[in-house]
Design a protein around this motif. Structure first.
Motif, mmCIF file in Angstrom:
data_model
loop_
_atom_site.group_PDB
_atom_site.id
_atom_site.type_symbol
_atom_site.label_atom_id
_atom_site.label_comp_id
_atom_site.label_asym_id
_atom_site.label_seq_id
_atom_site.Cartn_x
_atom_site.Cartn_y
_atom_site.Cartn_z
ATOM 1 N N SER A 150 -5.976 3.221 -12.671
ATOM 2 C CA SER A 150 -5.019 2.447 -13.469
ATOM 3 C C SER A 150 -4.172 1.470 -12.657
ATOM 4 O O SER A 150 -3.670 0.483 -13.203
ATOM 5 N N ILE A 151 -4.040 1.707 -11.344
ATOM 6 C CA ILE A 151 -3.172 0.856 -10.523
ATOM 7 C C ILE A 151 -3.943 0.166 -9.397
ATOM 8 O O ILE A 151 -3.940 -1.071 -9.294
ATOM 9 N N VAL A 152 -4.598 0.952 -8.562
ATOM 10 C CA VAL A 152 -5.185 0.414 -7.327
ATOM 11 C C VAL A 152 -6.343 -0.547 -7.611
ATOM 12 O O VAL A 152 -6.352 -1.675 -7.095
ATOM 13 N N LEU A 153 -7.318 -0.120 -8.388
ATOM 14 C CA LEU A 153 -8.490 -0.969 -8.621
ATOM 15 C C LEU A 153 -8.162 -2.268 -9.361
ATOM 16 O O LEU A 153 -8.629 -3.334 -8.943
ATOM 17 N N PRO A 154 -7.369 -2.231 -10.436
ATOM 18 C CA PRO A 154 -7.006 -3.515 -11.064
ATOM 19 C C PRO A 154 -6.236 -4.443 -10.117
ATOM 20 O O PRO A 154 -6.477 -5.659 -10.100
ATOM 21 N N ALA A 155 -5.349 -3.872 -9.308
ATOM 22 C CA ALA A 155 -4.606 -4.696 -8.348
ATOM 23 C C ALA A 155 -5.546 -5.280 -7.295
ATOM 24 O O ALA A 155 -5.424 -6.453 -6.920
ATOM 25 N N LEU A 156 -6.485 -4.474 -6.834
ATOM 26 C CA LEU A 156 -7.450 -4.949 -5.850
ATOM 27 C C LEU A 156 -8.323 -6.062 -6.422
ATOM 28 O O LEU A 156 -8.581 -7.065 -5.748
ATOM 29 N N GLU A 167 -16.872 -13.426 -8.267
ATOM 30 C CA GLU A 167 -17.199 -12.854 -9.588
ATOM 31 C C GLU A 167 -17.885 -11.498 -9.446
ATOM 32 O O GLU A 167 -17.603 -10.576 -10.217
ATOM 33 N N GLU A 168 -18.763 -11.386 -8.467
ATOM 34 C CA GLU A 168 -19.487 -10.135 -8.282
ATOM 35 C C GLU A 168 -18.561 -8.995 -7.859
ATOM 36 O O GLU A 168 -18.656 -7.873 -8.367
ATOM 37 N N VAL A 169 -17.658 -9.282 -6.943
ATOM 38 C CA VAL A 169 -16.723 -8.254 -6.466
ATOM 39 C C VAL A 169 -15.788 -7.827 -7.590
ATOM 40 O O VAL A 169 -15.603 -6.630 -7.849
ATOM 41 N N VAL A 170 -15.198 -8.798 -8.266
ATOM 42 C CA VAL A 170 -14.262 -8.485 -9.352
ATOM 43 C C VAL A 170 -14.991 -7.786 -10.503
ATOM 44 O O VAL A 170 -14.477 -6.827 -11.079
ATOM 45 N N GLY A 171 -16.195 -8.231 -10.810
ATOM 46 C CA GLY A 171 -16.985 -7.572 -11.848
ATOM 47 C C GLY A 171 -17.306 -6.136 -11.491
ATOM 48 O O GLY A 171 -17.237 -5.231 -12.339
ATOM 49 N N THR A 172 -17.652 -5.894 -10.243
ATOM 50 C CA THR A 172 -17.945 -4.534 -9.786
ATOM 51 C C THR A 172 -16.712 -3.655 -9.874
ATOM 52 O O THR A 172 -16.786 -2.508 -10.348
ATOM 53 N N ILE A 173 -15.569 -4.173 -9.457
ATOM 54 C CA ILE A 173 -14.326 -3.411 -9.550
ATOM 55 C C ILE A 173 -14.004 -3.094 -11.010
ATOM 56 O O ILE A 173 -13.592 -1.974 -11.345
ATOM 57 N N LEU A 211 -7.547 -14.403 -3.835
ATOM 58 C CA LEU A 211 -7.898 -14.809 -2.476
ATOM 59 C C LEU A 211 -9.244 -15.532 -2.422
ATOM 60 O O LEU A 211 -9.405 -16.480 -1.656
ATOM 61 N N ALA A 212 -10.193 -15.083 -3.228
ATOM 62 C CA ALA A 212 -11.500 -15.750 -3.263
ATOM 63 C C ALA A 212 -11.361 -17.178 -3.769
ATOM 64 O O ALA A 212 -12.036 -18.086 -3.279
ATOM 65 N N THR A 213 -10.484 -17.370 -4.733
ATOM 66 C CA THR A 213 -10.251 -18.712 -5.271
ATOM 67 C C THR A 213 -9.549 -19.597 -4.241
ATOM 68 O O THR A 213 -9.947 -20.743 -4.021
#
Length: 72
Positions: free
Chosen positions: A17-23, A40-46, A30-32
């Protein structure tokens, strides 16, 4: 049915609920800004891992309360 300890449940719930959404938000920003690869792949995986953990934790929570109600 798998039972997990309250401590493990609390840790996993905090991560989901906290760590993964923040990450995910952090990496997206940072990628932007820095043109980091696979944004997109990293955020989608998270997001998928977060959804999976949330679902598993909800099922675990429901099973716990079903057991508590049957015991009492």
């Amino acid at each position: 049915m798998i039972n997990i300890s309250n401590k493990l449940y609390d840790i996993l719930k905090f991560i989901a609920s906290i760590v993964l959404p923040a990450l995910g938000s952090l990496y997206f920003a940072l990628a932007t800004i820095w043109n980091l690869p696979f944004g997109e792949e990293v955020v989608g995986t998270i997001a998928v891992v977060t959804t999976f953990l949330g679902t598993v934790l909800k099922i675990s929570n429901n099973n716990y309360y079903k057991e508590v109600i049957n015991i009492e």
